[in-house]
Motif scaffolding. Structure first.
Motif, short mmCIF file in Angstrom:
data_model
loop_
_atom_site.label_atom_id
_atom_site.label_comp_id
_atom_site.label_asym_id
_atom_site.label_seq_id
_atom_site.Cartn_x
_atom_site.Cartn_y
_atom_site.Cartn_z
N TRP A 27 8.88 -18.86 -34.76
CA TRP A 27 8.90 -18.51 -33.34
C TRP A 27 10.33 -18.59 -32.79
CZ3 TRP A 27 5.69 -15.53 -31.19
CH2 TRP A 27 4.34 -15.55 -31.53
N ALA A 28 11.12 -19.53 -33.29
CA ALA A 28 12.51 -19.66 -32.82
C ALA A 28 13.36 -18.47 -33.26
CB ALA A 28 13.12 -20.96 -33.35
N CYS A 29 12.92 -17.77 -34.29
CA CYS A 29 13.68 -16.61 -34.81
C CYS A 29 13.22 -15.28 -34.21
CB CYS A 29 13.53 -16.54 -36.33
SG CYS A 29 14.26 -17.91 -37.20
N ILE A 34 9.09 -8.76 -39.07
CA ILE A 34 8.23 -9.57 -39.92
C ILE A 34 9.10 -10.63 -40.58
CG2 ILE A 34 8.42 -8.18 -42.03
CD1 ILE A 34 5.29 -8.73 -42.28
N SER A 35 8.51 -11.77 -40.87
CA SER A 35 9.22 -12.86 -41.54
C SER A 35 8.58 -13.10 -42.89
CB SER A 35 9.14 -14.13 -40.70
OG SER A 35 9.75 -13.94 -39.45
N ARG A 50 4.81 -12.47 -43.81
CA ARG A 50 4.24 -12.11 -45.10
C ARG A 50 4.42 -13.29 -46.03
NH1 ARG A 50 6.66 -7.87 -49.33
NH2 ARG A 50 5.15 -8.24 -50.99
N ALA A 51 3.34 -13.84 -46.53
CA ALA A 51 3.38 -14.98 -47.45
C ALA A 51 3.60 -14.47 -48.88
CB ALA A 51 2.09 -15.77 -47.38
N ILE A 52 4.54 -15.07 -49.58
CA ILE A 52 4.85 -14.68 -50.95
C ILE A 52 4.79 -15.93 -51.82
CG2 ILE A 52 6.58 -13.68 -52.50
CD1 ILE A 52 7.71 -12.18 -50.06
N VAL A 53 3.81 -15.97 -52.72
CA VAL A 53 3.69 -17.10 -53.65
C VAL A 53 4.92 -17.12 -54.55
CG1 VAL A 53 2.31 -18.10 -55.51
CG2 VAL A 53 1.18 -17.02 -53.55
N ASP A 54 5.51 -18.30 -54.73
CA ASP A 54 6.76 -18.46 -55.48
C ASP A 54 7.86 -17.58 -54.90
OD1 ASP A 54 5.67 -20.33 -57.32
OD2 ASP A 54 4.87 -18.69 -58.54
#
Length: 132
Positions: A27-29, A34-35, A50-54
């Motif tokens: 939120w600060a960014c 998209i982050s 977007r969640a990225i495993v590893d």
């Protein structure tokens, strides 16, 4: 930089506090299209991500953020060492290091240590069990 005090982690638990820290940082960014997040989705209260495993092995941006986080942690530990000398915080940024464990067992935890974490470092040394 978003640092949660030990009391917040004790109150909310590490597994709930970590996503909250990441959400606060995202939120600060804002605004961002998209982050990228290393490992896990943050739920509907987080900004677009977007969640990225590893992720630190798959994304240069996540790897760079990981380095910044580690440098920030090292700086924090140097500052903590100045405020709470004798805990070897400057030399051992990870609390599970054997030297730090011995020191905490001897001196007890200080204000920056979590109280809910049941690390062996916080527990007295166990006496060997003697069979009778």
């Amino acid at each position: 930089m978003h640092v949660f005090p030990p009391g917040v982690i004790d109150r909310d638990g590490l597994h709930r506090s970590k996503p909250a820290r990441v959400r606060a940082a995202l939120w600060a960014c804002q605004p961002a299209d998209i982050s990228l997040v290393d490992g896990f989705k943050l739920g509907p209260t987080a900004p677009p991500h977007r969640a990225i495993v590893d992720g630190d092995t798959k994304s240069a941006a996540i790897a760079a953020a990981s380095i910044v986080a580690k440098v920030t942690r090292d700086r924090y530990m140097r500052a903590a060492d100045a405020l709470y000398p004798g805990y070897a915080s400057r030399r051992t940024s990870a609390t599970s290091r054997p030297r730090h464990t011995r020191i905490v067992r001897k001196r007890g935890p200080c204000e920056i240590h979590r109280r809910s974490w049941r690390a062996r470092a916080y527990l007295p040394l166990e006496e060997p069990v003697v069979a009778t």
